[in-house]
Motif scaffolding. Structure first.
Motif: not given
Length: 558
Positions: A243-244, A267-273
């Motif tokens: 995980y990040v 998936n970090e960018a999608a998750a942050r949004e």
């Protein structure tokens, strides 16, 4: 006050109902609907004598997860208070997991196994009022989840980089599918320490707050997660991946609340949004239900390889970073595509499931009806009251009316999946009768305050709502929770006006309802029963029910 105009069900929803009724996801079908029950069902679903004499205080669960051979191994130290004399303790652990050893004060104890129940004979006298501990060791390959989270266990998945992506989910099936515990919902530990050892470079995310990470000599790490609030067994989870993580603080009703998010690096960018919706969810639900119930443990949103689940303070997410339910609108109105179903619904369970918890899964509607209803309230808060009403009315496309919402007691048997949206529509109707939105909001907040961190029965919830609303709700609860039928308002036009009564319902059923006479009105509030009554009104050509009321209607003789 009740509206002075009838809300009509849009024609598009009527068409959608006919086209969509056969394709609704099987919500809530965690357990197979049984016609006959076994001894194992009773041992799982009953507060047996071997469970009743002691009260849970604390678990320290220690588990080593080895992905290469799909095994879990460890121990659970159980602290408990003796309520009354008893020398045999029931500990639950499901096959193919093995309970290897039990001991108290360093002394081994005899264990008799009966299927998934293990009866430990204690040698030390158990004196009422004393606090004692017992330790059980276990190991094995836990049941693989077949269709998580409904048919749960352990999901052994790989992410897009071929790295391990592992998660537990076990509502209905029971936490004892992967760890030994007192697997009955009526008794929760007051606190818990979860210590999970995983191979490097993987991370474990569980419930509560991360107290420490220990790097071991064998290329593993142990993550210690402390839960400071009562927690139900199925709410305990293990999530393992590379995980990040990132954190922020939400200024909530009870002060600053720590928010933590966990996603796969790719998936970090999608998750942050997408995960930004958690803050609007908290704002809306704190307003309607009261402060988030687990400030000490924080709020986490954790990506997993299945759809998602309401694990306490560790809400799991697998909705592919899309709005709706896997990109679908379960209400067929368009409103369900304006927000992420899993973030909203599974987080709503923090109030109804994790704060207020059923004692018996037969009363699972307490979790699911209120949480499905929370979707309506969230829609209303963002897009207006009419949008919220359209949403909850639209979800009727998923109602099957196949069996009662309340299941069979003491055998670990849930009721119909209609506990979601039939239950939500029942609550929406009660709001119409209350006729005062602020009073209704205070009632929902009062539920969470009165039953804060408690396990409850249907009777407790029914009694509270009846008292606080001041309405005779028993016929409604009996009809919508204990009977599969939807009442029909049967009517006939007479020279004097409209004759009407309820059919397809329990004897003595009655409730107030708004009806619309002719296309343009007038609107009348009537209280039908199973006996014919007459509303005197000239020139009536048609009768419709306000769509806020979940009822059928038909003209007599048709």
């Amino acid at each position: 006050m009740p509206s002075t105009a009838c809300l009509r069900l849009p024609a598009s929803l009527l068409v959608g109902y006919l086209l969509f009724i056969g394709s609704i996801p099987a919500f809530g079908q965690l357990l197979v609907d049984k016609q006959a029950y076994t001894r194992q069902d009773t041992l799982r679903g009953t507060m047996t004598p071997e469970r009743s004499w002691w009260d849970l205080n604390h678990y320290h669960l220690q588990v080593r997860v080895t992905p290469d051979d799909s095994t879990f191994a460890g121990r659970n130290t159980i602290r408990y208070r003796v309520l009354k004399a008893g020398q045999v303790m029931q500990i639950d652990l499901q096959s193919p997991m093995k309970l290897i050893r039990a001991e108290q004060d360093g002394k081994p104890l005899a264990v008799r196994t009966d299927g998934n129940a293990h009866f430990v004979t204690l040698t030390k006298p158990q004196r009422p009022g004393r606090t004692e501990t017992i330790t059980v060791e276990y190991a094995g390959k836990p049941r693989v989840a077949r269709n998580a989270p409904w048919d749960g266990g352990v999901s052994w998945a790989r992410d897009s980089t071929k790295s391990w992506f592992i998660a537990t989910s076990c509502q209905g099936l029971g936490a004892s599918v992967w760890w030994p515990c007192k697997d009955h919902m009526a008794d929760e530990p007051d606190s818990m320490l979860i210590s999970v050892t995983v191979p490097q470079p993987y991370m474990d995310v569980s419930n509560g707050t991360l107290r420490r990470v220990v790097t071991n000599a064998d290329q593993t790490r142990t993550y210690d997660w402390a839960v400071e609030n009562p927690i139900n067994n199925y709410g305990v989870n293990v999530n393992i991946a590379k995980y990040v993580t990132w954190n922020e603080t939400y200024q909530g009703e009870a002060g600053p609340l720590a928010l933590s998010y966990y996603a796969l690096p790719q998936n970090e960018a999608a998750a942050r949004e997408q995960f930004q919706q958690a803050k609007s969810m908290l704002r809306v639900f704190e307003n309607w239900f009261g402060p988030y119930p687990f400030y000490k443990d924080g709020y986490k949103l954790v990506q997993v390889p299945y759809l998602g689940m309401e694990h306490q303070s560790s809400v799991t997410y697998g909705n592919r970073f899309r709005n709706g339910y896997l990109g679908r609108d379960l209400s067929r109105t368009g409103w369900g595509l304006r927000w992420d179903f899993i973030i909203v619904h599974e987080s709503g369970h923090e109030w109804f499931a994790n704060n207020i918890t059923y004692k018996d899964i037969a009363d699972m509607w307490i979790h699911e009806s209120f949480t499905a209803y929370s979707e309506n309230l969230y829609t209303e808060a963002l897009f207006g009251k009419n949008a919220g009403a359209q949403y909850v009315i639209g979800t009727r496309v998923g109602i099957r009316n196949d069996r009662p919402i309340i299941g069979d007691y003491n055998v670990n048997s849930e009721g119909s999946g209609d506990m979601y949206y039939k239950g939500a529509n029942m609550l929406h109707m009660i709001r119409q009768w209350v006729g005062n939105d602020e009073k209704w909001r205070q009632i929902l907040r009062g539920l969470n305050k009165t039953f804060y961190h408690q396990t409850v029965t249907t009777q407790q919830i029914e009694t509270f709502l009846t008292k606080q609303t001041g309405l005779p709700l028993k016929p409604v609860f009996d009809q919508y929770l204990r009977d599969a039928r939807v009442p029909t308002l049967e009517y006939k036009l007479t020279p004097q006006g409209v004759a009407y009564r309820f059919t397809d319902c329990q004897k003595g059923f009655t409730m107030p309802v708004q009806i619309c006479l002719n296309d343009a009105g007038p609107v009348r509030t009537v209280t039908p029963s199973t006996n014919w009554q007459t509303l005197r009104q000239a020139n009536v050509k048609d009768v419709n029910i306000d769509a806020n009321y979940y009822l059928m209607t038909k003209m007599a003789g048709m």
